[in-house]
Design an enzyme around this catalytic site. Structure first.
Site, PDB file in Angstrom:
ATOM      1  N   ASP A 234      48.849  34.222  34.054  1.00 13.85           N
ATOM      2  CA  ASP A 234      48.561  35.349  34.940  1.00 13.85           C
ATOM      3  C   ASP A 234      47.281  36.026  34.460  1.00 13.85           C
ATOM      4  OD1 ASP A 234      50.045  37.301  37.072  1.00 13.85           O
ATOM      5  OD2 ASP A 234      48.858  38.450  35.629  1.00 13.85           O
ATOM      6  N   ASN A 242      39.190  42.857  42.188  1.00 21.19           N
ATOM      7  CA  ASN A 242      39.103  42.889  43.646  1.00 21.19           C
ATOM      8  C   ASN A 242      38.718  44.269  44.164  1.00 21.19           C
ATOM      9  OD1 ASN A 242      39.609  40.240  44.395  1.00 21.19           O
ATOM     10  ND2 ASN A 242      41.832  40.499  44.357  1.00 21.19           N
ATOM     11  N   HIS A 247      36.763  41.132  47.323  1.00 18.08           N
ATOM     12  CA  HIS A 247      37.558  39.902  47.298  1.00 18.08           C
ATOM     13  C   HIS A 247      36.698  38.661  47.084  1.00 18.08           C
ATOM     14  CE1 HIS A 247      41.460  41.624  48.270  1.00 18.08           C
ATOM     15  NE2 HIS A 247      40.836  42.439  49.113  1.00 18.08           N
ATOM     16  N   ASP A 251      37.476  35.722  44.470  1.00 18.20           N
ATOM     17  CA  ASP A 251      37.506  34.285  44.761  1.00 18.20           C
ATOM     18  C   ASP A 251      36.665  33.501  43.764  1.00 18.20           C
ATOM     19  OD1 ASP A 251      39.135  34.814  46.900  1.00 18.20           O
ATOM     20  OD2 ASP A 251      37.574  34.566  48.427  1.00 18.20           O
ATOM     21  N   GLU A 277      46.974  35.552  41.697  1.00 15.25           N
ATOM     22  CA  GLU A 277      46.277  35.247  40.450  1.00 15.25           C
ATOM     23  C   GLU A 277      47.218  34.602  39.439  1.00 15.25           C
ATOM     24  OE1 GLU A 277      47.785  39.520  39.969  1.00 15.25           O
ATOM     25  OE2 GLU A 277      47.146  38.182  41.564  1.00 15.25           O
TER      26      GLU A 277
END
Length: 361
Positions: A234, A242, A247, A251, A277
């Site tokens: 994680d 973000n 975003h 990515d 994630e």
């Protein structure tokens, strides 16, 4: 009790993408058995006096029938011998057809066996072999006709040669187009399967495909009494990335992390993106020590990424939980829960670390 399919083909399996090879294997099997059965019926006709065939050719037919059955037994359950046995069967067939051509002169239609041979050669041995056999057959008939007990007329021979040329050309063109179509369809199906089983952003296995793969790997591990391990990865503070950079930046980070993880794992391992994630890694034949070593390497690689967003580089870290299992009947859901717990323990201990949740045998 074995099924008819098992009796004919043996215990054989073919992988995805080997559909044409599976067809060739079954086609050759049926061809061998059909040749042996038809020849056996003709021999039965000779034995009962229904038809009369030269004694030498009767011997040739008996040899052909025996070799066909032996080659079938050699092929049964052994698809890796397909090409070798196909060439051997072609040699046996050509010898039998030539025997009939010279020894059964009363049958004007005996030459038809050369025509039935051409399609099988193209199917089993390919275009180059098909062209070679077609030209060799034409040359053999043209030269050998003068030595037959009852030679074909010039007009009949011309018709035979033109028909053989047409048949060879037809299957050459048809075979080329068919194989081209098959290859395109196979590649298209592979792309569709890839799209259906992989995450479009990271190109890792999606959750459904990942867990299906893990179930198969667990089954193999339990069959061979091997340990396996699962990593739950994680990314730390990913929501902040973000929220702060957008975003698109998120990515970029996910793609970089995914590529880094794939560079660390082995080819036999499975890596999946199971959440935004969140990632999971299945490690076959891996104990706790091996899993911890790989997880620590992965954690360090992620920390060293420093992907560039606009004008600055971001420090990305990950918390990784490990669970191992060597218990009979261990499910993926159970070991994944323990890996998840270990990951949360890593979070509570300060993040950017590896935590283990080991089971007792």
């Amino acid at each position: 009790m074995p099924t008819l399919r098992q009796i004919l083909y043996g215990d054989v399996t073919f992988l995805e993408g080997e559909e044409y090879r599976a067809f060739q294997f079954r086609f050759l099997t049926v061809l061998m058995l059909a040749g042996a059965v038809v020849t056996g019926l003709l021999l039965l006709g000779v034995a009962t006096g229904i038809n009369t065939i030269d004694t030498l050719h009767v011997v040739s037919m008996a040899i052909f029938m025996s070799l066909s059955l032996l080659l079938w037994l050699g092929l049964r359950g052994r698809p890796h011998l397909l090409l070798k046995l196909a060439w051997m069967y072609e040699a046996v067939c050509m010898a039998e057809y030539t025997s009939a051509l010279y020894m059964v002169s009363a049958d004007e239609m005996r030459v038809i066996w050369y025509f039935t041979n051409i399609p099988g050669v193209y199917i089993l041995l390919g275009q180059k072999a098909g062209m070679l056999i077609s030209l060799a057959t034409m040359l053999g008939l043209a030269v050998g006709n003068a030595y037959l007990p009852q030679p074909y007329s010039i007009n009949a021979m011309a018709t035979l040669l033109v028909a053989l040329f047409y048949l060879g050309a037809f299957f050459h063109i048809y075979g080329a187009r068919s194989m081209s179509y098959f290859v395109r369809m196979r590649e298209s199906n592979q792309r569709l399967r890839h799209l259906a089983s992989h995450d479009p952003l990271t190109d890792l296995l999606n959750a459904g495909a990942y867990y299906a793969t893990c179930d198969q790997l667990i089954h193999l591990a339990q069959r061979h009494h091997q340990q396996f391990s699962v990593l739950f990865v994680d990314l730390d503070h990913f929501k902040k990335i973000n929220d702060t950079y957008g975003h698109e930046a998120g990515d970029i980070v996910l793609k970089a992390v995914s590529k880094s993880m794939l560079n660390v794992v082995r080819q036999s391992d499975a890596v999946g993106r199971i959440g935004g994630e969140e990632f999971s890694v299945f490690l076959p034949d891996t104990d706790l020590a091996g899993a911890h070593k790989l997880a620590e390497h992965m954690r360090q690689e992620i920390e060293d990424l420093m992907p560039q967003i606009a004008t600055q580089r971001l420090c990305i870290t990950a918390s990784i939980g490990i669970a191992t299992s060597d218990q009979v009947g261990e499910s993926m859901a159970a070991i994944q829960r323990r890996a998840d717990q270990a990951m949360y323990e890593a979070k509570q201990l300060g993040r950017n670390r590896v935590s283990c949740f080991a089971t007792t045998a």
